[in-house]
Enzyme design. Structure first.
Site, PDB file in Angstrom:
ATOM      1  N   GLY A   1     -82.892 -50.451  20.593  1.00  0.00           N
ATOM      2  CA  GLY A   1     -83.256 -50.660  18.928  1.00  0.00           C
ATOM      3  C   GLY A   1     -84.086 -50.278  18.332  1.00  0.00           C
ATOM      4  O   GLY A   1     -84.551 -49.437  18.301  1.00  0.00           O
TER       5      GLY A   1
ATOM      6  N   VAL B   1     -87.816 -47.594  25.087  1.00  0.00           N
ATOM      7  CA  VAL B   1     -89.036 -48.707  25.808  1.00  0.00           C
ATOM      8  C   VAL B   1     -88.016 -47.225  27.527  1.00  0.00           C
ATOM      9  O   VAL B   1     -87.048 -47.250  28.070  1.00  0.00           O
ATOM     10  CB  VAL B   1     -88.714 -49.035  26.731  1.00  0.00           C
ATOM     11  CG1 VAL B   1     -89.606 -49.182  28.533  1.00  0.00           C
ATOM     12  CG2 VAL B   1     -89.881 -50.398  25.982  1.00  0.00           C
TER      13      VAL B   1
ATOM     14  N   LYS C   1     -92.646 -47.084  25.610  1.00  0.00           N
ATOM     15  CA  LYS C   1     -93.316 -47.999  25.316  1.00  0.00           C
ATOM     16  C   LYS C   1     -92.782 -47.278  23.218  1.00  0.00           C
ATOM     17  O   LYS C   1     -93.999 -46.814  22.765  1.00  0.00           O
ATOM     18  CB  LYS C   1     -93.670 -49.315  24.281  1.00  0.00           C
ATOM     19  CG  LYS C   1     -93.159 -49.518  23.250  1.00  0.00           C
ATOM     20  CD  LYS C   1     -93.514 -51.621  23.527  1.00  0.00           C
ATOM     21  CE  LYS C   1     -93.772 -52.233  22.001  1.00  0.00           C
ATOM     22  NZ  LYS C   1     -93.952 -53.123  22.686  1.00  0.00           N
TER      23      LYS C   1
ATOM     24  N   ASP D   1     -95.132 -64.614  20.926  1.00  0.00           N
ATOM     25  CA  ASP D   1     -93.574 -64.977  20.734  1.00  0.00           C
ATOM     26  C   ASP D   1     -93.155 -65.195  22.164  1.00  0.00           C
ATOM     27  O   ASP D   1     -92.479 -64.511  23.139  1.00  0.00           O
ATOM     28  CB  ASP D   1     -93.262 -63.184  20.215  1.00  0.00           C
ATOM     29  CG  ASP D   1     -91.957 -62.909  19.819  1.00  0.00           C
ATOM     30  OD1 ASP D   1     -90.783 -64.418  19.931  1.00  0.00           O
ATOM     31  OD2 ASP D   1     -90.713 -61.853  20.590  1.00  0.00           O
TER      32      ASP D   1
END
Length: 547
Positions: free
Chosen positions: A18, A23, A38, A132
């Site tokens: 993204g 990843v 990552k 989150d």
């Protein structure tokens, strides 16, 4: 997309991508251990704020040891990129489970909540707030257990880190940018628990303003969940953080008492079996089942009105205030993201590791003189997955901050994937055989940080500066004692790390002390030996009563 790869790892396939990065599945070449790497995206690597946040994520993970959280192996930064090497967890995201199987039986939902709450509890114990928590960031394992992932926007408890999170799960105080609090994680975990039981979120909204209003003012829809867990939902979704459990550990105790009272002593085993059966039905989504032909994973949730909501309700003054803040936030994100500058030109220099943060979960020590940052015993049973970044969308209420990373479990149809660009062909060349680099002179060793992270654990950060990129080793030795200024008795075996390819290295290592003592000391030395003979630092442990 950056083509830089972390030295020492062989990459096999991409798990997700993204705007914030990608990843990949990789294997540590020395040990054969599978890992998730990552990478920070090339466009964000030139922006200091994003790089700082990426480093902060690694720093927080380095001090967090928990069987319920995907562990950090290594943080690597070079002129051409930055990457976090993490435990690869063999699991399916709770988001994928809910999307394909629908609401969970109450016992299974309680097991998922307990497992991820235990991960939050370990984080809260060392002062870290996740910020989150959502179904995307909970991985359900084949045995019915679960792990918490993606600490991309985590913060130290009590710090003012701004407005960030995923709106459907954000506590009322998160919308106003209040300091990071474990109680906000409890709220998000309860909202996820509600979704596990009902198949939809506690509140819906067509935009950020409406969603913010509902989280701040709307009644708690506890009547939609089984009566046996209504008190849990009411307590966890309390509008005032002071009325919620103060941290995840307290909420786990409430959960276990409610579950045992309603479903009997075998509730947890039955719940785990149910979850294991659901994961077995989704075995093709496990990282081990993916092939190199798997395309980029993405996950995006578009909010809409959900049937069976809280009913008719009008917002109060506090809700109107937060609504205005949410509208402003949406405008800032919409127009701010539009002007992200293009990535700087790639540097001509070869990729060299500049900074490496190694933290061996469980306090295990590297074996041998060429020790790997990967712990050989636990890593062999480590399984796939970690946080997979997804593209932030300013128009989607699911994404409020460009730093939010969303793990993905949906596989994009290959027909929808963007076409690949063929590389420009070039005449083959035969590289000259490289000459072996000579050992550098180590100019300086500095212990920049040494802090206690738990009753028996501490983290030390050491920076080593050399005059050349040749190979060197960095050794950490630990001591406990009762007298200030004296190291005392060595605690455990020294830990040695081999490094090369740069002139400065920063390593962060966590140690679990086995001996008692009011004073802990870390000493770092190098080979070749540094001009100053190394560096050491001592700290007085918390709770030590000096007479």
């Amino acid at each position: 997309m950056s083509t830089w790869a972390v030295p020492g790892y062989a990459e096999s396939l991409q798990l997700g991508a993204g705007a914030s990065g990608r990843v990949v599945l990789a294997v540590h070449e020395e040990t054969g251990v599978p890992v998730a790497v990552k990478y920070l995206s090339e466009s964000l690597r030139t922006r200091p704020g994003f790089v700082h946040g990426f480093r902060a994520e690694a720093r927080l993970l380095s001090g967090l040891e928990s069987p319920h959280v995907a562990g950090l192996y290594e943080y690597v930064e070079s002129p051409d990129g930055a990457a976090i090497v993490m435990e690869l967890v063999e699991g399916v995201s709770l988001r994928a489970l809910l999307k394909t199987r629908g609401p969970l039986p109450p016992e299974a939902a309680l097991v998922v909540l307990k497992g991820s709450l235990l991960g939050l509890a370990d984080a809260h114990r060392v002062g870290v707030v996740h910020r989150d928590y959502k179904p995307d960031n909970v991985l359900v394992l084949p045995d019915g257990g679960s792990k918490l992932v993606d600490f991309g926007i985590a913060a130290d408890a009590g710090t003012s880190a701004g407005v960030a999170g995923t709106p459907p799960y954000m506590a009322p105080e998160q919308w106003t940018g209040a300091p990071a609090s474990p109680a906000a994680d409890v709220y998000a975990a309860t909202a996820t628990f509600f979704e596990c039981l009902t198949g939809h979120r506690p509140y819906a909204g067509d935009n950020l303003a409406e969603l913010a209003l509902r989280h701040v003012d709307a009644p708690i829809p506890a009547d939609e969940v089984p009566e046996s867990v209504r008190d849990l939902v009411r307590h966890g979704l309390a509008k005032d953080p002071a009325l919620r459990p103060a941290h995840a550990e307290a909420f786990v105790a409430e959960l276990e008492a409610a579950a045992a009272a309603s479903y009997g002593p075998g509730w947890e085993e039955r719940g785990r079996r149910a979850l294991a059966g659901l994961v077995a039905l989704l075995a093709l989504l496990l990282p081990s089942a993916r092939s190199p032909r798997t395309t980029t994973d993405t996950a995006r949730t578009v909010l809409g009105r959900t049937p069976g909501g809280a009913g008719t309700w009008l917002p109060g003054p506090a809700g109107m205030l937060v609504s205005g803040a949410a509208v402003l936030l949406g405008l800032l994100l919409t127009y701010g993201l539009a002007y992200l500058p293009a990535a700087a030109d790639r540097q001509e220099t070869a990729a060299r590791a500049l900074a490496t943060t190694s933290a061996a979960p469980g306090g295990e020590e590297p074996a041998g003189p060429a020790a790997s940052p990967l712990p050989s015993s636990s890593a062999s049973s480590s399984s796939p997955s970690s946080a997979e970044p997804a593209e932030p969308s300013p128009s989607d209420p699911e994404s409020t901050a460009p730093t939010t990373a969303v793990p993905a479990e949906e596989t994009t149809d290959p027909a929808e994937a963007p076409p690949a660009t063929a590389p420009t062909s070039a005449p083959p060349t035969t590289p000259a055989p490289p000459s072996a680099p000579s050992a550098p002179a180590v100019k300086d060793v500095t212990v920049s940080e040494f802090r206690q992270t738990g009753p028996t654990t501490a983290t030390a950060t050491v920076t080593v500066t050399a005059d050349g990129p040749g190979p060197l080793s960095i050794t950490f030795a630990w001591f406990t004692g009762s007298t200030a200024g004296q190291p005392g008795v060595q605690d455990g075996a020294p830990e040695t790390y081999e490094r090369s390819g740069a002139t400065q290295y920063t390593l962060t290592v966590t140690h679990a002390f086995r001996s008692a003592g009011c004073y802990w000391t870390v000493r770092s030395t190098t080979a070749p030996a540094s001009a100053d003979g190394g560096a050491s630092q001592q700290l007085l442990t918390r709770g030590c009563d000096l007479q």
